[in-house]
Motif scaffolding. Structure first.
Motif, PDB file in Angstrom:
ATOM      1  N   ILE A 179      30.294  45.637   9.200  1.00  9.91           N
ATOM      2  CA  ILE A 179      29.462  45.295   8.040  1.00  9.91           C
ATOM      3  C   ILE A 179      30.051  44.035   7.419  1.00  9.91           C
ATOM      4  O   ILE A 179      31.232  44.005   7.072  1.00  9.91           O
ATOM      5  CB  ILE A 179      29.434  46.441   7.022  1.00  9.91           C
ATOM      6  N   LEU A 180      29.233  42.995   7.298  1.00  7.19           N
ATOM      7  CA  LEU A 180      29.700  41.706   6.809  1.00  7.19           C
ATOM      8  C   LEU A 180      29.663  41.618   5.282  1.00  7.19           C
ATOM      9  O   LEU A 180      29.022  42.436   4.618  1.00  7.19           O
ATOM     10  CB  LEU A 180      28.877  40.594   7.450  1.00  7.19           C
ATOM     11  N   PRO A 181      30.350  40.621   4.716  1.00 10.20           N
ATOM     12  CA  PRO A 181      30.469  40.492   3.257  1.00 10.20           C
ATOM     13  C   PRO A 181      29.124  40.441   2.538  1.00 10.20           C
ATOM     14  O   PRO A 181      28.164  39.828   3.028  1.00 10.20           O
ATOM     15  CB  PRO A 181      31.219  39.173   3.070  1.00 10.20           C
ATOM     16  N   GLY A 182      29.084  41.075   1.374  1.00  5.44           N
ATOM     17  CA  GLY A 182      27.924  40.999   0.492  1.00  5.44           C
ATOM     18  C   GLY A 182      26.781  41.920   0.839  1.00  5.44           C
ATOM     19  O   GLY A 182      25.768  41.937   0.145  1.00  5.44           O
ATOM     20  N   VAL A 183      26.901  42.709   1.908  1.00  4.61           N
ATOM     21  CA  VAL A 183      25.811  43.578   2.339  1.00  4.61           C
ATOM     22  C   VAL A 183      25.693  44.792   1.420  1.00  4.61           C
ATOM     23  O   VAL A 183      26.691  45.363   0.992  1.00  4.61           O
ATOM     24  CB  VAL A 183      26.034  44.021   3.806  1.00  4.61           C
ATOM     25  N   HIS A 184      24.451  45.188   1.141  1.00  4.80           N
ATOM     26  CA  HIS A 184      24.154  46.414   0.397  1.00  4.80           C
ATOM     27  C   HIS A 184      23.386  47.335   1.337  1.00  4.80           C
ATOM     28  O   HIS A 184      22.352  46.937   1.891  1.00  4.80           O
ATOM     29  CB  HIS A 184      23.306  46.117  -0.842  1.00  4.80           C
ATOM     30  N   ILE A 185      23.899  48.551   1.514  1.00  2.00           N
ATOM     31  CA  ILE A 185      23.222  49.548   2.341  1.00  2.00           C
ATOM     32  C   ILE A 185      22.663  50.606   1.401  1.00  2.00           C
ATOM     33  O   ILE A 185      23.411  51.265   0.676  1.00  2.00           O
ATOM     34  CB  ILE A 185      24.184  50.155   3.376  1.00  2.00           C
ATOM     35  N   GLY A 186      21.337  50.741   1.395  1.00  2.00           N
ATOM     36  CA  GLY A 186      20.652  51.606   0.447  1.00  2.00           C
ATOM     37  C   GLY A 186      20.857  53.086   0.704  1.00  2.00           C
ATOM     38  O   GLY A 186      21.244  53.509   1.805  1.00  2.00           O
ATOM     39  N   ASN A 187      20.572  53.880  -0.303  1.00  2.00           N
ATOM     40  CA  ASN A 187      20.692  55.343  -0.225  1.00  2.00           C
ATOM     41  C   ASN A 187      19.915  55.883   0.971  1.00  2.00           C
ATOM     42  O   ASN A 187      18.794  55.455   1.240  1.00  2.00           O
ATOM     43  CB  ASN A 187      20.151  56.002  -1.496  1.00  2.00           C
ATOM     44  N   GLY A 188      20.537  56.825   1.676  1.00  2.00           N
ATOM     45  CA  GLY A 188      19.855  57.521   2.763  1.00  2.00           C
ATOM     46  C   GLY A 188      19.698  56.741   4.044  1.00  2.00           C
ATOM     47  O   GLY A 188      19.044  57.210   4.976  1.00  2.00           O
ATOM     48  N   ALA A 189      20.293  55.564   4.148  1.00  2.21           N
ATOM     49  CA  ALA A 189      20.153  54.739   5.346  1.00  2.21           C
ATOM     50  C   ALA A 189      21.030  55.266   6.482  1.00  2.21           C
ATOM     51  O   ALA A 189      21.994  55.997   6.268  1.00  2.21           O
ATOM     52  CB  ALA A 189      20.507  53.293   5.039  1.00  2.21           C
ATOM     53  N   VAL A 190      20.684  54.860   7.716  1.00  4.52           N
ATOM     54  CA  VAL A 190      21.454  55.201   8.911  1.00  4.52           C
ATOM     55  C   VAL A 190      21.714  53.914   9.690  1.00  4.52           C
ATOM     56  O   VAL A 190      20.790  53.131   9.926  1.00  4.52           O
ATOM     57  CB  VAL A 190      20.692  56.201   9.809  1.00  4.52           C
ATOM     58  N   VAL A 191      22.988  53.706  10.082  1.00  3.12           N
ATOM     59  CA  VAL A 191      23.373  52.535  10.869  1.00  3.12           C
ATOM     60  C   VAL A 191      23.876  53.040  12.217  1.00  3.12           C
ATOM     61  O   VAL A 191      24.861  53.790  12.282  1.00  3.12           O
ATOM     62  CB  VAL A 191      24.449  51.688  10.159  1.00  3.12           C
ATOM     63  N   ALA A 192      23.213  52.628  13.299  1.00  3.36           N
ATOM     64  CA  ALA A 192      23.526  53.115  14.641  1.00  3.36           C
ATOM     65  C   ALA A 192      24.873  52.592  15.138  1.00  3.36           C
ATOM     66  O   ALA A 192      25.385  51.570  14.672  1.00  3.36           O
ATOM     67  CB  ALA A 192      22.424  52.701  15.612  1.00  3.36           C
ATOM     68  N   ILE A 193      25.420  53.300  16.113  1.00  4.94           N
ATOM     69  CA  ILE A 193      26.714  52.975  16.694  1.00  4.94           C
ATOM     70  C   ILE A 193      26.758  51.517  17.174  1.00  4.94           C
ATOM     71  O   ILE A 193      25.787  50.987  17.683  1.00  4.94           O
ATOM     72  CB  ILE A 193      27.032  53.952  17.852  1.00  4.94           C
ATOM     73  N   ARG A 194      27.876  50.862  16.916  1.00  5.11           N
ATOM     74  CA  ARG A 194      28.197  49.500  17.353  1.00  5.11           C
ATOM     75  C   ARG A 194      27.251  48.427  16.824  1.00  5.11           C
ATOM     76  O   ARG A 194      27.151  47.344  17.398  1.00  5.11           O
ATOM     77  CB  ARG A 194      28.298  49.428  18.868  1.00  5.11           C
ATOM     78  N   SER A 195      26.577  48.688  15.740  1.00  4.27           N
ATOM     79  CA  SER A 195      25.717  47.681  15.117  1.00  4.27           C
ATOM     80  C   SER A 195      26.562  46.703  14.305  1.00  4.27           C
ATOM     81  O   SER A 195      27.668  47.025  13.878  1.00  4.27           O
ATOM     82  CB  SER A 195      24.702  48.353  14.188  1.00  4.27           C
ATOM     83  N   VAL A 196      26.018  45.504  14.099  1.00  2.00           N
ATOM     84  CA  VAL A 196      26.630  44.511  13.222  1.00  2.00           C
ATOM     85  C   VAL A 196      25.634  44.247  12.106  1.00  2.00           C
ATOM     86  O   VAL A 196      24.550  43.695  12.337  1.00  2.00           O
ATOM     87  CB  VAL A 196      26.971  43.206  13.973  1.00  2.00           C
ATOM     88  N   VAL A 197      25.999  44.669  10.890  1.00  2.00           N
ATOM     89  CA  VAL A 197      25.093  44.576   9.741  1.00  2.00           C
ATOM     90  C   VAL A 197      25.358  43.260   9.021  1.00  2.00           C
ATOM     91  O   VAL A 197      26.414  43.079   8.420  1.00  2.00           O
ATOM     92  CB  VAL A 197      25.260  45.782   8.796  1.00  2.00           C
TER      93      VAL A 197
END
Length: 93
Positions: A53-71
Protein backbone atom coordinates in the motif's frame (compact mmCIF):
# COMPACT_ATOMS: atom_id res chain seq x y z
CA UNK A 1 -1.12 5.32 9.75
CA UNK A 2 -4.55 4.32 11.03
CA UNK A 3 -6.05 0.82 11.01
CA UNK A 4 -9.74 0.55 11.86
CA UNK A 5 -11.56 -1.93 14.05
CA UNK A 6 -12.02 -5.56 12.98
CA UNK A 7 -9.59 -5.14 10.06
CA UNK A 8 -7.01 -7.73 9.02
CA UNK A 9 -3.55 -7.14 7.52
CA UNK A 10 -2.05 -10.33 6.11
CA UNK A 11 1.49 -11.67 6.27
CA UNK A 12 4.35 -9.75 4.66
CA UNK A 13 2.29 -6.68 3.77
CA UNK A 14 4.09 -3.38 3.30
CA UNK A 15 2.29 -0.18 4.26
CA UNK A 16 4.48 2.67 3.06
CA UNK A 17 3.97 6.19 4.39
CA UNK A 18 6.90 8.03 2.79
CA UNK A 19 8.57 8.48 -0.57
CA UNK A 20 11.70 10.08 -1.99
CA UNK A 21 11.19 13.07 -4.31
CA UNK A 22 13.40 11.86 -7.18
CA UNK A 23 12.02 13.90 -10.10
CA UNK A 24 14.85 16.44 -10.21
CA UNK A 25 18.00 15.47 -12.13
CA UNK A 26 19.89 18.12 -10.15
CA UNK A 27 19.53 16.17 -6.89
CA UNK A 28 21.21 12.77 -6.48
CA UNK A 29 18.58 10.16 -5.67
CA UNK A 30 20.23 9.29 -2.36
CA UNK A 31 19.95 12.94 -1.29
CA UNK A 32 16.41 13.49 -2.48
CA UNK A 33 13.95 14.99 -0.03
CA UNK A 34 11.52 12.64 1.68
CA UNK A 35 7.81 13.39 1.94
CA UNK A 36 5.29 11.58 4.10
CA UNK A 37 1.59 10.85 3.60
CA UNK A 38 -0.37 8.75 6.09
CA UNK A 39 -2.27 5.62 5.07
CA UNK A 40 -5.79 5.10 6.43
CA UNK A 41 -7.43 1.68 6.58
CA UNK A 42 -11.10 1.68 7.56
CA UNK A 43 -13.12 -0.72 9.69
CA UNK A 44 -13.89 -4.32 8.60
CA UNK A 45 -11.18 -4.33 5.89
CA UNK A 46 -9.49 -7.53 4.67
CA UNK A 47 -5.99 -7.06 3.28
CA UNK A 48 -4.56 -10.39 2.15
CA UNK A 49 -0.86 -11.40 2.23
CA UNK A 50 1.98 -9.72 0.32
CA UNK A 51 0.02 -6.53 -0.40
CA UNK A 52 1.85 -3.22 -0.88
CA UNK A 53 0.00 0.00 0.00
CA UNK A 54 1.59 3.25 -1.16
CA UNK A 55 1.67 6.61 0.69
CA UNK A 56 -1.52 8.62 1.10
CA UNK A 57 -3.91 5.78 0.23
CA UNK A 58 -7.29 5.54 1.99
CA UNK A 59 -8.98 2.13 2.07
CA UNK A 60 -12.69 2.48 2.83
CA UNK A 61 -14.74 0.51 5.35
CA UNK A 62 -15.54 -3.06 4.33
CA UNK A 63 -13.07 -3.18 1.43
CA UNK A 64 -11.11 -6.28 0.37
CA UNK A 65 -7.60 -6.19 -1.15
CA UNK A 66 -6.55 -9.40 -2.94
CA UNK A 67 -3.26 -11.19 -2.36
CA UNK A 68 -0.12 -9.56 -3.83
CA UNK A 69 -1.92 -6.42 -4.99
CA UNK A 70 -0.21 -3.02 -5.13
CA UNK A 71 -2.60 -0.30 -3.96
CA UNK A 72 -1.65 3.02 -5.57
CA UNK A 73 -4.92 4.94 -5.11
CA UNK A 74 -7.91 5.10 -2.78
CA UNK A 75 -10.24 2.11 -2.45
CA UNK A 76 -13.95 2.86 -2.06
CA UNK A 77 -15.97 1.37 0.82
CA UNK A 78 -16.98 -2.28 0.20
CA UNK A 79 -14.94 -2.43 -3.02
CA UNK A 80 -12.90 -5.53 -3.90
CA UNK A 81 -9.60 -4.74 -5.62
CA UNK A 82 -6.82 -6.86 -7.12
CA UNK A 83 -3.75 -6.57 -9.32
CA UNK A 84 -0.72 -4.40 -9.99
CA UNK A 85 -1.81 -1.69 -9.77
CA UNK A 86 -4.93 -2.71 -7.84
CA UNK A 87 -8.20 -2.12 -9.69
CA UNK A 88 -11.82 -2.73 -8.77
CA UNK A 89 -12.95 -6.28 -9.59
CA UNK A 90 -16.14 -6.39 -7.54
CA UNK A 91 -18.07 -5.13 -4.57
CA UNK A 92 -19.22 -6.68 -1.31
CA UNK A 93 -23.01 -6.78 -1.16
Amino acid sequence: MTIGEASHVGRDCQIITHKHETASRDTPVLRAAISTSPVTIGDDVMIYSDVVILPGVHIGNGAVVAIRSVVTSDVEPHQIVAGVPARAIGERV
